[in-house]
Write an enzyme that holds these catalytic residues in place. Structure first.
Site, short mmCIF file in Angstrom:
data_model
loop_
_atom_site.label_atom_id
_atom_site.label_comp_id
_atom_site.label_asym_id
_atom_site.label_seq_id
_atom_site.Cartn_x
_atom_site.Cartn_y
_atom_site.Cartn_z
N TYR A 253 25.87 25.72 48.41
CA TYR A 253 26.55 25.01 47.32
C TYR A 253 27.96 24.61 47.71
CZ TYR A 253 28.17 24.01 42.57
OH TYR A 253 28.68 23.40 41.45
N ASP A 254 28.74 25.58 48.23
CA ASP A 254 30.13 25.30 48.59
C ASP A 254 30.23 24.20 49.64
OD1 ASP A 254 30.27 27.52 47.04
OD2 ASP A 254 31.24 28.82 48.51
N ASN A 282 35.29 26.41 36.00
CA ASN A 282 34.35 27.07 35.08
C ASN A 282 34.34 26.39 33.71
OD1 ASN A 282 34.99 29.02 37.24
ND2 ASN A 282 33.62 30.36 36.08
N PHE A 299 27.79 37.29 29.42
CA PHE A 299 28.43 38.14 28.40
C PHE A 299 27.93 37.81 27.00
CE2 PHE A 299 32.61 39.33 30.82
CZ PHE A 299 31.87 40.11 31.68
N TYR A 312 31.23 42.78 37.28
CA TYR A 312 31.06 43.04 38.71
C TYR A 312 32.40 43.36 39.35
CZ TYR A 312 26.37 41.18 38.07
OH TYR A 312 25.08 40.99 37.64
N GLY A 313 32.38 44.34 40.25
CA GLY A 313 33.62 44.78 40.90
C GLY A 313 34.48 45.54 39.90
N PRO A 380 34.85 34.76 44.71
CA PRO A 380 36.30 34.55 44.77
C PRO A 380 37.06 35.53 43.89
CG PRO A 380 35.13 32.47 44.45
CD PRO A 380 34.13 33.56 44.25
N HIS A 381 38.23 35.97 44.34
CA HIS A 381 39.03 36.91 43.57
C HIS A 381 39.88 36.22 42.51
CE1 HIS A 381 38.03 39.28 47.21
NE2 HIS A 381 38.11 40.32 46.40
N LYS A 382 40.34 35.01 42.82
CA LYS A 382 41.18 34.29 41.86
C LYS A 382 40.74 32.83 41.82
CE LYS A 382 45.40 37.07 41.92
NZ LYS A 382 46.88 37.03 42.03
#
Length: 439
Positions: A253-254, A282, A299, A312-313, A380-382
């Site tokens: 995808y990326d 998003n 959610f 997650y995480g 991704p984190h941010k």
């Protein structure tokens, strides 16, 4: 015997001067148009024509739009922004006035527009807006993630057509604009068949760009914030080249979208195709796939089913969430504008996953539990867009906050999950549909 036709030059008759008309008087030239108008009462017809035209233009009031109020909209509502465009023929794209008004008394002529992936979540909302604007829309979708239910309310409309087709195969149409949205966008779907995903991004984009070149249509590519990968720059600007794993599980995808952007720009530079590129962050709203693995839909569905919210995480990774109507507004402004892009289209409001879970609890069930699981690979984190470019050049920014938009999505999910049953009824049923495609 000698000839009688003997030349006698000295006896030739004198040549008379050639005929010359009387010189035209200057006053005659000045009065000629006046005498033409007076002849056969032509002046009367001119005056009557001017009077009719004046009455026609003054009798038609200019249209006005009510102010935009997101709290009053539903999943199928349309919004007030209608850019003015001149009609475009198959030989090329006409002049465009982004955000302008149609001249008084003149009706805007609808365009013929194809939307690939138009039966999907974002595509169906875009189709609603285009149909409401008066355009003729052709939806092209293979229904891998799209649903006929998303566009069924347009069946019977002479301005709407639906074609079941995979963009990996060529398609011949006569259109003025192409919105290219076709591609699974959630990890659950694009990881299901990664080869098919990258073929859709590359071969499908090639086919649609080829169509745009043949018919002289304007082409808009919906790219993604995933082109930034796990970004080292925060927030992300369009000039950032990204930090992407080219061989990871998300690469289909990326890297597929990164290649699609490359192809789009190459067609623009090499074949002079009019193109636009949007990088979508998003997005949430009605008609999202219920079990697509994206955090907002996860959610909401879990809270409605009385299940724990899966984080997650450590839950500290961040995302920005824009309501679908804001995205559609941005896509249309980009298409009607004069700037190629790429443009970030997202809401700069940043939430951690735990903060999002709290908003869902407030909206649906304060007693909903939170369950932690190990993080997914290459997550991704941010993620936060810098939208200053879209603000300046498109005059666009999101209007709907998460706390206003989320209840509209919850209403749609509740109806689709529980149907006619009350929430909490013992006879509730959930339907999950899984489609498959071959490469």
């Amino acid at each position: 015997m000698g000839s009688e036709l003997t030349y006698r030059g000295h006896e030739s008759q004198p040549v008379t001067d050639s005929y010359s008309p009387k010189p035209i008087k200057p006053w005659f030239l000045v009065t000629r148009p006046i005498r033409y108008l007076l002849r056969e009462q032509r002046l009367v017809f001119v005056l009557v024509g001017i009077a009719i035209a004046s009455l026609f233009f003054t009798a038609i009031p200019s249209s006005s739009h009510a102010p935009y109020d997101p709290s009053q909209m539903s999943g199928t509502d349309t919004f007030s922004y209608v850019p003015a465009v001149s009609h475009v023929g198959s030989s090329g794209f006409g002049s465009v006035r982004s955000g302008g008004k149609v001249p008084l008394g003149l009706k805007r002529k609808g365009l013929r527009i194809v939307v690939t992936g138009g039966a999907g979540f974002v595509g169906s909302h875009l189709v609603d807006r285009l149909i409401a604007r008066g355009d003729s829309v052709i939806v092209v979708d293979n229904f891998f993630t799209g649903r006929k239910e998303n566009v069924m309310h347009h069946f019977g409309n002479p301005n709407f057509e639906l074609i079941r087709h995979d963009v990996v195969e060529p398609l011949l149409l006569e259109v003025d604009q192409i919105y290219h949205l076709a591609c699974p966008a959630s990890p659950v779907h694009y990881k299901f068949n990664p080869v098919k995903t990258i073929k859709t991004n590359v071969v499908g984009t090639l086919n649609m760009l080829g169509l745009a070149k043949r018919v002289g249509a304007r082409f808009l590519l919906t790219s993604t914030s995933e082109v930034y990968g796990d970004p080292l720059q925060h927030p992300q600007k369009e000039t950032y080249w990204g930090n992407v794993n080219p061989i990871g599980v998300r690469s289909c995808y990326d890297e597929g979208k990164r290649t699609a952007e490359t192809l789009t720009m190459d067609y623009h530079r090499g074949a002079e195709v009019e193109v636009r590129i949007a990088r979508i962050f998003n997005t949430y709203g009605p008609r999202m796939c219920i079990d697509d693995g994206r955090v907002v839909s996860n959610f909401v569905a879990q809270a409605l089913r009385k299940e724990p919210l899966t984080v997650y995480g450590d839950g500290k990774q961040t995302r920005s969430f824009q309501y679908v109507s804001d995205l559609v507004e941005g896509l249309m402004r980009l298409m009607e504008g004069e700037h190629v892009g790429p443009f970030n289209l997202g809401n700069p409001g940043e939430f951690t996953m735990l903060e999002l879970a709290e908003v869902v609890q407030e909206t649906i069930d304060p007693n909903a539990k939170i369950e932690f699981k190990s993080n997914t690979e290459d997550d991704p984190h941010k993620r936060k867009p810098d939208i200053s470019k879209a603000k300046e050049l498109l005059g666009w920014e999101p209007k709907v906050s998460l706390r206003k938009g989320l209840p509209l999505m919850v209403k749609d999910f509740r109806q689709r999950i529980f149907g006619d049953h009350k929430e909490g009824s013992a006879s509730t049923t959930t339907t999950t549909t899984t489609s498959s495609t071959s490469s």
